[in-house]
Design a protein around this motif. Structure first.
Motif, PDB file in Angstrom:
ATOM      1  N   PHE A  82       1.079  -1.280  -0.042  1.00 57.98           N
ATOM      2  CA  PHE A  82       0.073  -0.015   0.006  1.00 57.98           C
ATOM      3  C   PHE A  82       0.752   1.356   0.024  1.00 57.98           C
ATOM      4  N   ALA A  83       2.104   1.182   0.818  1.00 56.51           N
ATOM      5  CA  ALA A  83       2.990   2.523   0.768  1.00 56.51           C
ATOM      6  C   ALA A  83       3.326   2.805  -0.677  1.00 56.51           C
ATOM      7  N   ALA A  84       3.778   1.718  -1.214  1.00 54.89           N
ATOM      8  CA  ALA A  84       4.505   1.885  -2.697  1.00 54.89           C
ATOM      9  C   ALA A  84       3.440   2.347  -3.741  1.00 54.89           C
ATOM     10  N   TYR A  85       2.058   1.589  -3.564  1.00 56.56           N
ATOM     11  CA  TYR A  85       0.788   2.137  -4.259  1.00 56.56           C
ATOM     12  C   TYR A  85       0.698   3.697  -4.317  1.00 56.56           C
ATOM     13  N   GLY A  86       0.557   3.955  -2.852  1.00 55.64           N
ATOM     14  CA  GLY A  86       0.320   5.753  -2.568  1.00 55.64           C
ATOM     15  C   GLY A  86       1.389   6.320  -2.971  1.00 55.64           C
ATOM     16  N   ILE A  87       2.853   6.000  -2.786  1.00 60.10           N
ATOM     17  CA  ILE A  87       3.797   6.904  -3.542  1.00 60.10           C
ATOM     18  C   ILE A  87       3.949   6.902  -4.961  1.00 60.10           C
ATOM     19  N   GLY A  88       3.373   5.583  -5.528  1.00 60.99           N
ATOM     20  CA  GLY A  88       3.057   6.036  -7.049  1.00 60.99           C
ATOM     21  C   GLY A  88       2.004   6.967  -7.423  1.00 60.99           C
ATOM     22  N   LEU A  89       0.749   6.952  -6.701  1.00 62.72           N
ATOM     23  CA  LEU A  89      -0.095   7.774  -6.927  1.00 62.72           C
ATOM     24  C   LEU A  89       0.469   9.242  -6.907  1.00 62.72           C
ATOM     25  N   LEU A  90       1.229   9.507  -5.616  1.00 61.41           N
ATOM     26  CA  LEU A  90       1.603  10.823  -5.486  1.00 61.41           C
ATOM     27  C   LEU A  90       2.717  11.059  -6.634  1.00 61.41           C
ATOM     28  N   LEU A  91       3.397  10.225  -7.107  1.00 60.90           N
ATOM     29  CA  LEU A  91       4.474  10.406  -8.278  1.00 60.90           C
ATOM     30  C   LEU A  91       3.878  10.782  -9.618  1.00 60.90           C
ATOM     31  N   ASN A  92       2.647  10.038  -9.713  1.00 61.11           N
ATOM     32  CA  ASN A  92       1.701  10.357 -10.911  1.00 61.11           C
ATOM     33  C   ASN A  92       1.250  11.541 -10.892  1.00 61.11           C
ATOM     34  N   LEU A  93       0.535  12.001  -9.638  1.00 62.39           N
ATOM     35  CA  LEU A  93      -0.113  13.231  -9.517  1.00 62.39           C
ATOM     36  C   LEU A  93       0.779  14.341  -9.979  1.00 62.39           C
ATOM     37  N   PHE A 117       9.980   3.052 -11.358  1.00 59.31           N
ATOM     38  CA  PHE A 117      10.808   2.224 -10.341  1.00 59.31           C
ATOM     39  C   PHE A 117       9.591   1.958  -9.041  1.00 59.31           C
ATOM     40  N   THR A 118       9.082   2.717  -8.622  1.00 50.50           N
ATOM     41  CA  THR A 118       7.911   2.660  -7.791  1.00 50.50           C
ATOM     42  C   THR A 118       6.720   1.514  -8.084  1.00 50.50           C
ATOM     43  N   VAL A 119       6.332   1.737  -9.430  1.00 51.11           N
ATOM     44  CA  VAL A 119       5.175   0.914  -9.934  1.00 51.11           C
ATOM     45  C   VAL A 119       5.828  -0.473 -10.109  1.00 51.11           C
ATOM     46  N   LEU A 120       7.272  -0.618 -10.662  1.00 49.48           N
ATOM     47  CA  LEU A 120       7.816  -1.889 -10.845  1.00 49.48           C
ATOM     48  C   LEU A 120       7.792  -2.680  -9.394  1.00 49.48           C
ATOM     49  N   MET A 121       8.140  -1.738  -8.555  1.00 47.72           N
ATOM     50  CA  MET A 121       8.073  -2.376  -7.190  1.00 47.72           C
ATOM     51  C   MET A 121       6.771  -2.794  -6.545  1.00 47.72           C
ATOM     52  N   THR A 122       5.925  -2.033  -6.773  1.00 47.20           N
ATOM     53  CA  THR A 122       4.301  -2.243  -6.438  1.00 47.20           C
ATOM     54  C   THR A 122       3.874  -3.523  -7.320  1.00 47.20           C
ATOM     55  N   VAL A 123       4.258  -3.688  -8.345  1.00 51.02           N
ATOM     56  CA  VAL A 123       3.973  -4.933  -8.916  1.00 51.02           C
ATOM     57  C   VAL A 123       4.553  -6.338  -8.338  1.00 51.02           C
ATOM     58  N   PRO A 139      -0.331  -3.086 -17.518  1.00 47.01           N
ATOM     59  CA  PRO A 139      -0.431  -2.079 -18.786  1.00 47.01           C
ATOM     60  C   PRO A 139      -0.115  -0.445 -18.653  1.00 47.01           C
ATOM     61  N   TYR A 140      -0.278  -0.214 -17.215  1.00 46.86           N
ATOM     62  CA  TYR A 140       0.322   0.912 -16.733  1.00 46.86           C
ATOM     63  C   TYR A 140       2.055   1.126 -16.605  1.00 46.86           C
ATOM     64  N   LEU A 141       2.458  -0.202 -16.176  1.00 48.96           N
ATOM     65  CA  LEU A 141       3.923   0.144 -16.401  1.00 48.96           C
ATOM     66  C   LEU A 141       4.408  -0.070 -17.766  1.00 48.96           C
ATOM     67  N   VAL A 142       3.620  -0.860 -18.531  1.00 49.83           N
ATOM     68  CA  VAL A 142       4.095  -0.496 -20.000  1.00 49.83           C
ATOM     69  C   VAL A 142       3.999   0.915 -20.553  1.00 49.83           C
ATOM     70  N   TRP A 143       2.731   1.466 -20.242  1.00 47.42           N
ATOM     71  CA  TRP A 143       2.662   3.111 -20.755  1.00 47.42           C
ATOM     72  C   TRP A 143       3.769   3.678 -20.133  1.00 47.42           C
ATOM     73  N   LEU A 144       3.965   3.628 -18.690  1.00 44.75           N
ATOM     74  CA  LEU A 144       5.041   4.606 -18.254  1.00 44.75           C
ATOM     75  C   LEU A 144       6.368   4.248 -18.775  1.00 44.75           C
ATOM     76  N   PHE A 145       6.581   2.931 -19.052  1.00 40.52           N
ATOM     77  CA  PHE A 145       7.996   2.973 -19.846  1.00 40.52           C
ATOM     78  C   PHE A 145       7.999   3.961 -21.284  1.00 40.52           C
ATOM     79  N   TYR A 146       6.782   3.646 -21.899  1.00 37.78           N
ATOM     80  CA  TYR A 146       6.823   4.471 -23.117  1.00 37.78           C
ATOM     81  C   TYR A 146       6.844   5.990 -22.950  1.00 37.78           C
ATOM     82  N   ALA A 147       6.125   6.314 -21.808  1.00 35.11           N
ATOM     83  CA  ALA A 147       5.951   7.747 -21.561  1.00 35.11           C
ATOM     84  C   ALA A 147       7.353   8.293 -21.272  1.00 35.11           C
TER      85      ALA A 147
END
Length: 161
Positions: A82-93, A117-123, A139-147
């Protein structure tokens, strides 16, 4: 005799996950009011997606992100996940305001690399308890790599901050 632990309504919790992700989407939307103009003004690689693709893709991804968090929650997920998920949301924001409203593709690049890295860790953390939750994030991780690659190309092709 101890009182039974109250069970949370899973549908209400699903709404909470959608609400958290919606906050990220709304902030991104508000910060991206000039996105099309900024995007067209920047030199881009030939493989850059058209601006009209980003809205639909992000809509699907935000739904998957919310469902992934909820699916993980349903397994009594660990605090680390949950911590990794929340940090990912913050970085996304932060990415959209940095890139579009703040005009700093370099700072946005730092942010998106941390997000990768955060989403990879979350996965990885989700996978230990909820394979479905982890798969929903792919799919989110793949899109992030593209972005990220697109962000790198934009920094390289433009003399930007």
């Amino acid at each position: 005799m101890t009182a039974p632990t109250p069970q949370r309504n899973p549908w209400l919790v699903l709404l909470v996950f959608f609400g958290m992700v919606a906050v990220v989407a709304v902030v991104a939307g508000l910060a991206a009011t000039s996105a099309t103009e900024v995007y067209h003004r920047l030199a881009q690689p030939s493989w850059a997606a058209p601006p009209s693709l980003f809205g639909p893709v992000w809509t699907v991804l935000y739904v998957l992100i919310a469902l992934a968090g909820w699916t993980y929650w349903r397994t009594d997920g660990e605090t680390q996940g949950f911590a990794a998920y929340g940090i990912g949301l913050l970085l996304n924001l932060l990415w959209t305001p940095l890139f579009f409203a703040g005009g700093s593709s370099r700072l946005a690049l730092v942010d998106i690399v941390l997000l990768d890295f955060t989403v990879l860790m979350t996965v990885g953390l989700f996978y230990r308890r909820s394979k479905l939750g982890a798969v929903l994030l792919l799919p989110y991780l793949v899109w992030l790599f593209y972005a990220t690659a697109l962000n790198v190309a934009i920094v390289a092709l433009n003399d930007v901050r």
